[in-house]
Design a protein around this motif. Sequence first.
Motif, PDB file in Angstrom:
ATOM      1  N   GLY A 247      18.344 -15.624   4.709  1.00  0.00           N
ATOM      2  CA  GLY A 247      17.110 -15.786   3.951  1.00  0.00           C
ATOM      3  C   GLY A 247      16.682 -14.498   3.264  1.00  0.00           C
ATOM      4  N   ARG A 248      16.798 -13.364   3.977  1.00  0.00           N
ATOM      5  CA  ARG A 248      16.349 -12.084   3.422  1.00  0.00           C
ATOM      6  C   ARG A 248      17.195 -11.657   2.232  1.00  0.00           C
ATOM      7  NH1 ARG A 248      13.962  -8.727   6.599  1.00  0.00           N
ATOM      8  NH2 ARG A 248      12.941 -10.683   7.198  1.00  0.00           N
TER       9      ARG A 248
ATOM     10  N   SER B 263      15.956 -11.402  19.162  1.00  0.00           N
ATOM     11  CA  SER B 263      16.339 -12.806  19.333  1.00  0.00           C
ATOM     12  C   SER B 263      17.714 -12.903  19.997  1.00  0.00           C
ATOM     13  CB  SER B 263      16.365 -13.519  17.983  1.00  0.00           C
ATOM     14  OG  SER B 263      16.861 -14.835  18.129  1.00  0.00           O
TER      15      SER B 263
ATOM     16  N   ASP C 283       9.874 -11.800   4.548  1.00  0.00           N
ATOM     17  CA  ASP C 283      10.473 -11.848   3.220  1.00  0.00           C
ATOM     18  C   ASP C 283       9.437 -11.505   2.157  1.00  0.00           C
ATOM     19  OD1 ASP C 283      12.835 -12.575   4.356  1.00  0.00           O
ATOM     20  OD2 ASP C 283      12.734 -14.695   3.778  1.00  0.00           O
TER      21      ASP C 283
ATOM     22  N   LEU D 280      15.439  -6.998  10.697  1.00  0.00           N
ATOM     23  CA  LEU D 280      15.506  -8.338  11.279  1.00  0.00           C
ATOM     24  C   LEU D 280      14.984  -8.320  12.711  1.00  0.00           C
ATOM     25  CD1 LEU D 280      19.161  -9.123  10.099  1.00  0.00           C
ATOM     26  CD2 LEU D 280      17.034  -9.727   8.907  1.00  0.00           C
ATOM     27  N   ASN D 281      14.842  -9.507  13.255  1.00  0.00           N
ATOM     28  CA  ASN D 281      14.386  -9.650  14.641  1.00  0.00           C
ATOM     29  C   ASN D 281      15.591  -9.589  15.575  1.00  0.00           C
ATOM     30  OD1 ASN D 281      12.995 -10.183  16.982  1.00  0.00           O
ATOM     31  ND2 ASN D 281      12.799 -12.392  16.590  1.00  0.00           N
TER      32      ASN D 281
ATOM     33  N   GLY E 278      14.799 -20.713  10.736  1.00  0.00           N
ATOM     34  CA  GLY E 278      15.228 -19.376  11.123  1.00  0.00           C
ATOM     35  C   GLY E 278      14.909 -18.298  10.107  1.00  0.00           C
ATOM     36  N   VAL E 279      14.464 -18.708   8.925  1.00  0.00           N
ATOM     37  CA  VAL E 279      14.133 -17.734   7.873  1.00  0.00           C
ATOM     38  C   VAL E 279      12.728 -17.203   8.112  1.00  0.00           C
ATOM     39  CG1 VAL E 279      13.792 -17.402   5.399  1.00  0.00           C
ATOM     40  CG2 VAL E 279      15.667 -18.859   6.212  1.00  0.00           C
ATOM     41  N   ASN E 280      12.564 -15.893   8.085  1.00  0.00           N
ATOM     42  CA  ASN E 280      11.272 -15.253   8.314  1.00  0.00           C
ATOM     43  C   ASN E 280      10.576 -15.059   6.964  1.00  0.00           C
ATOM     44  OD1 ASN E 280       9.078 -13.678   9.033  1.00  0.00           O
ATOM     45  ND2 ASN E 280      10.243 -12.382  10.438  1.00  0.00           N
TER      46      ASN E 280
ATOM     47  N   ALA F 286      20.158 -17.809  14.725  1.00  0.00           N
ATOM     48  CA  ALA F 286      18.830 -17.526  14.177  1.00  0.00           C
ATOM     49  C   ALA F 286      18.825 -16.192  13.439  1.00  0.00           C
ATOM     50  CB  ALA F 286      17.784 -17.529  15.292  1.00  0.00           C
ATOM     51  N   LEU F 287      19.523 -15.197  14.006  1.00  0.00           N
ATOM     52  CA  LEU F 287      19.600 -13.887  13.358  1.00  0.00           C
ATOM     53  C   LEU F 287      20.350 -13.979  12.023  1.00  0.00           C
ATOM     54  CD1 LEU F 287      18.915 -10.865  13.762  1.00  0.00           C
ATOM     55  CD2 LEU F 287      21.211 -10.604  14.761  1.00  0.00           C
TER      56      LEU F 287
ATOM     57  N   GLU G 208      18.089 -15.546   9.462  1.00  0.00           N
ATOM     58  CA  GLU G 208      17.106 -14.602   8.933  1.00  0.00           C
ATOM     59  C   GLU G 208      17.759 -13.665   7.914  1.00  0.00           C
ATOM     60  OE1 GLU G 208      13.745 -11.395  10.505  1.00  0.00           O
ATOM     61  OE2 GLU G 208      15.212 -12.235  11.912  1.00  0.00           O
TER      62      GLU G 208
END
Length: 593
Positions: free
Chosen positions: A143-144, A131, A18, A127-128, A12-14, A136-137, A140
């Motif tokens: 991760g960010r 979705s 990043d 973010l996306n 789920g990390v973009n 998943a959000l 992300e």
Amino acid sequence: MHPANFTHGLTGVNLQMDNVTTWALWLSIVAMCLIVIIARLWQGAVAQLRHLFNMNTDPVQQAYWARNGTPIWPWLKKNLIYAPLRHKRHNRNIQVARLNMGTIPSRFHTTLLVLYIVSNVVYCLFLNYKSCNKSALLAELRGRTGHLAFVNMMPLMVFAGRNNAFIPLLRVSFDTFNIFHRWIGRLVAAEAIAHTAAWMAGKSIASRMENGQHGMMEALRTNSFLAWGTASLIAMVIILVQASSAVRHLAYETFLHLHQLLAFVAFLGAALHGHQGELPLTSYVYVTIAFWFLERFIRLWRIIYRNFGLKSSTRVTVEALPEACRVTYELKRPWDIRPGCHVYAHFPTLTWSLSSHPFSIAWYDTRPTPYRSLEDEKLPSSTQDLDAPLPARTTTSITLIMSKKDGMTAKLHARARASPAGIITIRGFVEGPYGGQESLHSYGTVLLFAGGVGITHQLSHVRDLLQSYNDSTSAVRKVVLVWTVRSQDAFDWVHPWMTEIFKMPHRRQVLKVLLFVTKPRHAGDIVSRSNQVQMYGGRCKPGKIVEEEFDKRAGAMAVTVCGPGAFADEVRAAARERVAEGVVDFMEESFSW
């Protein structure tokens, strides 16, 4: 995909986005540095030309350099670079219920900080949102925020170092970098908190779908990857509280060493968290820790090299004065001391910890050192050696004035005062020199404002400017020293050095001294010695002095100040009022902590 899959690893990390935000962050830092470098190069070129063209000119011939060539640069200086955030207040401490709540960044510093912090917020929230999977959000976002926290750790540590290479490169003071260090530290802590909150929210969703199995507390107990991340977070949150100005000023030495310990725990926990999770940019944390050790090694090397010889170490003489000490270091090796330098002093017999309070070098001397007896010297091995001249030997000494406060300075003053002669010799060493980035040689008129012990910063400039005038190596034609003190007792601090300055050639043509005593013992004590040395009772009014000297200036004018925050803010306001009318540069030496 099951929500539990989004609570660990890189699912789920973009990573692509990043990396884009990482490059955007670095490019913004590099762009800002390039802008400052270009501005500094332009300033330096103008100052060098002004210096070269005015070394052998009279005040009338410097009139061209007293005028602004363009309205743009004076406008920027008045409304952005020199401007407080609002009104006059910048370095004057904010007091709430006797607690020191710190100072307000300048308008320029605030602009840079807001741009940097807002950019980080935008990157974190980019973010996306299309979705449909909430887990998943959150992954992300996790991760960010973690990614950017790792990136920001590097400038956080670089800006904290006294041996920061950007200080001489950008000619920006350590005090300014310290402001950015504090705010980037808060930003890193906020991103770490957001990172943890995103993980907790994702874990909560997964736990509900698993009917409470494999909850957060169990994961923290059994997973060392999460445990190290939690340890890093806890250290950052404690730092966030204990680094606040109110807590910091209550017991600075305790704060400093606890701060360093917590920072090490935070960086170590982040490094192990990234290593065990095989996270991107873990190398950033390794580099940050390496820089932390390198910077402290440089500090230690400076102390050893400057203070210790094969058979002896730096000798320190302490003389008790009214509400202060005159501390003289006889150094083991020569120093390259520039006007306006400062050092960090340490006395192992007084305190167990390395002091981090800076002290300006008030005076320095380099004098010949007599040879010792023949038993201590190398005997000549031939008749030719008898005719050879003895190699030159010199000893460098620096002297500081330490105003009696709490802690180390109070202990030092009490020990010196208790001795029969009021003078003691103790073990100690000094780290430095630092600072002294600004040269005043290109200005025709120099106004030096000092408040209290701030005179130590200005004395070296007075001596240097008078010497350069006598050597015809500067453009200076007029120097005005303004010193405000509470009582005449403070004059004892600098009496021997002022006597030397008054004996320098051409002092009467160049130097004017204005003394302000806010609380004189008797009205009859306020007596002016001459037109060049004038004494007044009451508070100094920087605006009036700057106005008078500006009208009678020769060439470009520099206004510098070192003193209490409220006094420095008054001088800053007075200088800002004149920058649009002629070339006036403002410089402030401050040691906010």
